[in-house]
Scaffold this active site. Structure first.
Site, PDB file in Angstrom:
ATOM      1  N   ILE A 165       0.826  -1.201   0.000  1.00  0.00           N
ATOM      2  CA  ILE A 165       0.000   0.000   0.000  1.00  0.00           C
ATOM      3  C   ILE A 165       0.865   1.257   0.000  1.00  0.00           C
ATOM      4  CG2 ILE A 165      -1.639   1.361   1.373  1.00  0.00           C
ATOM      5  CD1 ILE A 165      -2.907  -1.216   2.282  1.00  0.00           C
ATOM      6  N   GLU A 166       1.990   1.206   0.659  1.00  0.00           N
ATOM      7  CA  GLU A 166       2.815   2.408   0.806  1.00  0.00           C
ATOM      8  C   GLU A 166       3.706   2.642  -0.419  1.00  0.00           C
ATOM      9  OE1 GLU A 166       4.261   3.140   4.897  1.00  0.00           O
ATOM     10  OE2 GLU A 166       3.183   1.301   5.427  1.00  0.00           O
TER      11      GLU A 166
END
Length: 352
Positions: A165-166
């Site tokens: 996600i990051e």
């Protein structure tokens, strides 16, 4: 034994917070404009004295709860090449899958180490589930991340790079291969890791970023006060400090980082609604459900929104909710105003 110690801490914290309860209730009834403290007994409150409207905390009480920031926690001259490499990596969006997200995207050096958002967007705009805490003074913490899953800033720095996600990089090998194609990094890694045959390694990325983050200490006026400068804080800030200690806030927010050195359940007294199980996801212990690392309060006036979920927008609300959920207390505007004033004294005298 761990369960026993955890329960002992809860009892100790709650008992301390309840001391002086009757005095504070009387103060509120008398309508004192500063709230919560003045109308009660002015003597013998845990080493805190008030004379003629002035608030004075003796040195023993302050030393029991707090200590000033050290001048440094890394030899910046000796590790100059490592720190320089770490800063460049910290600021470089090329560590992400699509060259858009750097450490600095969520932990901005020009914004007290945060991005001022409830949760942060990753490489494709998807937001994470927790608020991005400040990197300022983070190297002083007991561990990293809200759940303490990384032991130090060096280990923490490597997590977001591979987080889908990051920053979204697919593997350690992919990160290393990407950096090896950049001539500047060949030079910088060789200078920082002299003697290593193959210095561009994934673990060395963490070592470099961690070294840089160890320079992010932010001395405040409160540090000057702890060192003996009585004029470093004004009357409202001193009054807020006294209330902060007397209410029991300092039982969790203490030490050199004024927090960051222990874990506590959110909703210790009054339940706090959250689906996040916190440290339980790391340890699997029932007693760790909804337990999070106590955040540092350094620069707290500048690092909202607050709590692990970023759900609280203002410092005033954060003070009220912490009093309610952690201490079972309802505080008035005078208490909030004074404690907020004290917390403002924890802001860096010069942002990095």
């Amino acid at each position: 034994m761990k369960v026993f110690l955890f329960l002992a801490l809860i009892v100790s914290s709650y008992s301390f917070a309840q001391s002086g309860h009757n005095h504070e209730g009387e103060a509120q009834k008398k309508g004192d404009q500063h709230g919560d403290m003045h109308g009660g007994d002015h003597h013998g409150m845990g080493g805190m004295m008030m004379h003629g409207g002035h608030h004075k905390l003796d040195k023993a009480t302050l030393k029991h709860f707090f200590e000033p920031l050290p001048a440094s926690i890394i030899d910046e001259k000796k590790h100059a090449a490592l720190i320089a490499l770490g800063k460049k990596l910290y600021l470089d969006p090329r560590l992400s899958i699509n060259d858009t997200i750097s450490c600095n995207s969520c932990h901005q050096l020009t914004n007290f180490g945060v991005d001022s958002q409830p949760t942060s967007p990753g490489h494709d705009g998807t937001r994470g589930g927790r608020n991005s805490p400040t990197t300022f003074n983070a190297a002083l913490h007991i561990a990293q991340f809200w759940d303490g899953r990384a032991k130090d800033v060096e280990e923490q720095a490597l997590g977001p790079i591979l987080n889908p996600i990051e920053m979204g990089m697919p593997s350690e090998e992919a990160v290393v291969n990407k950096l090896k194609k950049i001539d500047e990094y060949k030079t910088l890694f060789a200078e920082a890791f002299k003697g290593e045959k193959d210095p561009i390694q994934y673990k060395n990325i963490g070592k470099a970023i961690g070294a840089f983050e160890r320079t992010l200490l932010t001395p405040s006026r409160f540090d000057d006060y702890l060192k003996g400068d009585e004029k470093a804080l004004n009357d409202a800030e001193k009054r807020g400090l006294q209330k902060f200690i007397h209410m029991g806030c300092a039982n969790c927010h203490n030490g050199v980082a004024i927090g960051g050195n222990s874990y506590k359940k959110i909703g210790l007294v009054e339940p706090y609604e959250t689906k996040d199980l916190g440290r339980y996801e790391v340890t699997g212990l029932e007693t760790d459900k909804k337990v999070f690392k106590v955040p540092s309060l350094r620069n707290i006036a500048k690092t909202g929104p607050y709590f692990h979920d970023g759900s609280v927008a203002t410092l005033e609300q954060a003070i009220e909710e912490m009093a309610e959920h952690q201490l079972g207390r309802e505080v008035g505007p005078g208490f909030v105003e004074d404690v907020k004033a004290f917390l403002g004294s924890l802001t860096s005298k010069a942002s990095k």
